[in-house]
Structures are given as structure tokens and as C-alpha cells.
Scaffold this active site. Sequence first.
Site, mmCIF file in Angstrom:
data_model
loop_
_atom_site.group_PDB
_atom_site.id
_atom_site.type_symbol
_atom_site.label_atom_id
_atom_site.label_comp_id
_atom_site.label_asym_id
_atom_site.label_seq_id
_atom_site.Cartn_x
_atom_site.Cartn_y
_atom_site.Cartn_z
ATOM 1 N N ARG A 35 0.824 -1.224 0.000
ATOM 2 C CA ARG A 35 0.000 0.000 0.000
ATOM 3 C C ARG A 35 0.854 1.268 0.000
ATOM 4 O O ARG A 35 0.580 2.201 -0.747
ATOM 5 C CB ARG A 35 -0.930 0.015 1.221
ATOM 6 C CG ARG A 35 -1.852 -1.191 1.338
ATOM 7 C CD ARG A 35 -3.107 -0.938 0.526
ATOM 8 N NE ARG A 35 -4.070 -2.007 0.678
ATOM 9 C CZ ARG A 35 -5.191 -1.907 1.389
ATOM 10 N NH1 ARG A 35 -5.485 -0.799 2.025
ATOM 11 N NH2 ARG A 35 -6.025 -2.916 1.444
ATOM 12 N N ASP A 145 -15.785 9.826 6.862
ATOM 13 C CA ASP A 145 -14.679 8.882 6.741
ATOM 14 C C ASP A 145 -13.373 9.678 6.705
ATOM 15 O O ASP A 145 -13.359 10.862 6.371
ATOM 16 C CB ASP A 145 -14.795 8.024 5.475
ATOM 17 C CG ASP A 145 -14.034 6.708 5.601
ATOM 18 O OD1 ASP A 145 -14.660 5.676 5.892
ATOM 19 O OD2 ASP A 145 -12.794 6.719 5.428
HETATM 20 C C1 LIG Z 1 -13.999 -1.598 6.867
HETATM 21 S S1 LIG Z 1 -14.616 0.012 6.523
HETATM 22 C C2 LIG Z 1 -16.225 -0.092 7.275
HETATM 23 C C3 LIG Z 1 -17.307 0.518 6.425
HETATM 24 C C4 LIG Z 1 -18.725 0.409 6.996
HETATM 25 N N1 LIG Z 1 -18.847 1.050 8.273
HETATM 26 C C5 LIG Z 1 -19.157 -1.028 7.103
HETATM 27 O O1 LIG Z 1 -19.187 -1.600 8.191
HETATM 28 O O2 LIG Z 1 -19.465 -1.615 6.054
HETATM 29 C C6 LIG Z 1 -13.698 0.997 7.706
HETATM 30 C C7 LIG Z 1 -13.666 2.479 7.369
HETATM 31 O O3 LIG Z 1 -13.160 3.205 8.501
HETATM 32 C C8 LIG Z 1 -12.399 4.290 8.026
HETATM 33 N N2 LIG Z 1 -11.487 4.757 9.090
HETATM 34 C C9 LIG Z 1 -10.381 4.141 9.571
HETATM 35 N N3 LIG Z 1 -9.780 4.906 10.486
HETATM 36 C C10 LIG Z 1 -10.522 6.035 10.619
HETATM 37 C C11 LIG Z 1 -10.402 7.221 11.401
HETATM 38 N N4 LIG Z 1 -9.395 7.406 12.248
HETATM 39 N N5 LIG Z 1 -11.349 8.175 11.245
HETATM 40 C C12 LIG Z 1 -12.372 7.998 10.374
HETATM 41 N N6 LIG Z 1 -12.547 6.903 9.602
HETATM 42 C C13 LIG Z 1 -11.617 5.932 9.722
HETATM 43 C C14 LIG Z 1 -11.662 3.711 6.821
HETATM 44 O O4 LIG Z 1 -11.227 4.728 5.924
HETATM 45 C C15 LIG Z 1 -12.726 2.800 6.216
HETATM 46 O O5 LIG Z 1 -13.432 3.412 5.165
#
Ligand SMILES: C[S@@+](CC[C@H](N)C(=O)[O-])C[C@H]1O[C@@H](n2cnc3c(N)ncnc32)[C@H](O)[C@@H]1O
Length: 274
Positions: A35, A145
Site C-alpha cells: 500500500r 470517513d
Molecule cells: C472496513 S470500513 C467499514 C465501512 C462500513 N462502516 C461497514 O461496516 O461496512 C472501515 C472504514 O473506517 C475508516 N477509518 C479508519 N480509520 C478512521 C479514522 N481514524 N477516522 C475515520 N474513519 C476511519 C476507513 O477509511 C474505512 O473506510
Amino acid sequence: MPEITVKEFDKFRELIHQKAGISIADNKIQLVQARVGRRLRFHDMDSFNEYYKLVVDDKSGHEMVQLLDAISINLTSFFREPSHFQFLNEVLPRVMEEKKKSGSSRIRTWSAGCSTGEEPYTLGMNIGEHCGASGGWDAKILATDLSTRVLAEAQAGVYHGDKVRSIAPHLVKKYLTQGTGEWSDNFRVSSQLSAMVVFRRLNLMDSQYPFKGPFDFIFCRNVMIYFNREFQQKLINRFYDYIGPGGYLFIGHSESLTSLDHKFKYIRPTVYQK
Ligand SMILES: C[S@@+](CC[C@H](N)C(=O)[O-])C[C@H]1O[C@@H](n2cnc3c(N)ncnc32)[C@H](O)[C@@H]1O
């Protein structure tokens, strides 16, 4: 492409943890190599150390955003973990009844860690089915996000037919429009649905959030799993403050609040109430 050394790997995971709360396990060196390697390629660099320096020296914060975009795991789908939406359907009529009694027509939901938008649009369809019919409701979903890349996809609101398959046909008909010609494999969310959802970039680690709440529902699913206990604890306390009395918190099915101190009432696995 150079091989990332263990020392460089540790430097990057420390930085990512500090900036986004994301904990990267010891065995994820290949993931970080791949990545972060993309960013090296983009800058035509051949050293992870050199790229690290670029990130920390960039006062605009732009490269940090790009690094976090590259590292974040964005797996999601429409109606993911469907029991949450069944539960939402069960409680919405009562929540709406209570709102009516108190003279309010506002239903506020926060999808925290919304990825490419499937979660907030699913919420929009669910809530729209309840609030749309009886009219007069002001129902909005705030979808946030960390990653600008996923937010751009979410905002575009165009999904391949494969992704739309988990949506019931009557909802597809009502809330999505199939493309024509070369776009016939794709579906666009309707203006009615997209008008319910507001997308914003927000790092959950930020010391202040630029909104006040209160929310009736917070969905923060499959996000906290990447954070360490200390940050999970902080976040749970903040969610409690951002939820109105009687409001609900939904977390992912592989997550739990059992090791955290919190004031929520346990309703069922992964569902909590203030
Ligand atoms: C696996 S996805 C989950 C998406 C959705 N909530 C679901 O359950 O289908 C996790 C998301 O959390 C976001 N994320 C990770 N760290 C974060 C942070 N510190 N603040 C905001 N978003 C974050 C990532 O960019 C990613 O899009």
C-alpha cells in the site's frame, strides 16, 4: 520497488497509529509494503525512508491524507450485517412516535467510517421507507470517513450491478436508477436518496468534531476494530455524548464493548442504547 525494512515498517505503523488511531499488526508488513509502495511509485521514489520524510515534512498535510487513503481498509456492502437494519425497522416507529410527542420531526443518523457509501445509503433507504410515507420528516444522515478517496466514490453514488444485488428489488426500483448503453451494468442512487446523506471527511481521532449532534442513531461498524483499546475507550465516551437520550449505537459484528467502560445499555449483541 525496494523491500520495506522492519525498522521502516515500524516507523510507518507508529505514524499511522498516531495520526489515525489505526493499529497495524506485526504480520502486516507485506500489506504496508504494497500500500505505501503505491505512494513511492507515485512520487517516483525508491526508498521508504525518503517517502516517510516527505510525509512528515509536508506541512500542508496533503501527503498524510494520501498515505492514510492508501492504508485504510474499506470493505463494505449494502445491507451489510442485515440484522441491524431489521432492528432499525423495529425501533423506528417507536422513535418517531416519541419525536412526534415532543414536537420534533428530526431524525439524525451518523455513519462514522462510511467508506464508499453503501452503509449510509442503506440507512437512507431504511429510514426513507419509514419517514417518506408519512411526510413532514426531516431525516438526515451524516456520513464521515478519513479517506478522501472513498468519500469521492460515495458522493458519486454509482455502483456496479454486483454490489446492488444485496438490495431488495423494490428498494432498487425506488432508490436507484440503472444506467443505459455502456452504463447498463451500473446503478446511480436517486436524488431523493442522495439528498438525505451529507458526506464529510472526518478523522475520528480529531480532538474536536465540527458538529454537535445529538444523533438518534450512530453506526460505527468495522472501524473500531483497527483501533487500540485506549482510543476505543475515548471514542465510546464521545459517541455516548453525541447520542440523544434513548438513541442507539451499532457496532460491527466482530466488535464488542465488553472490555470498555461505558454507560450504554446493552440491547443485543452489537447494539447499545443511551
Ligand atoms: C472496513 S470500513 C467499514 C465501512 C462500513 N462502516 C461497514 O461496516 O461496512 C472501515 C472504514 O473506517 C475508516 N477509518 C479508519 N480509520 C478512521 C479514522 N481514524 N477516522 C475515520 N474513519 C476511519 C476507513 O477509511 C474505512 O473506510
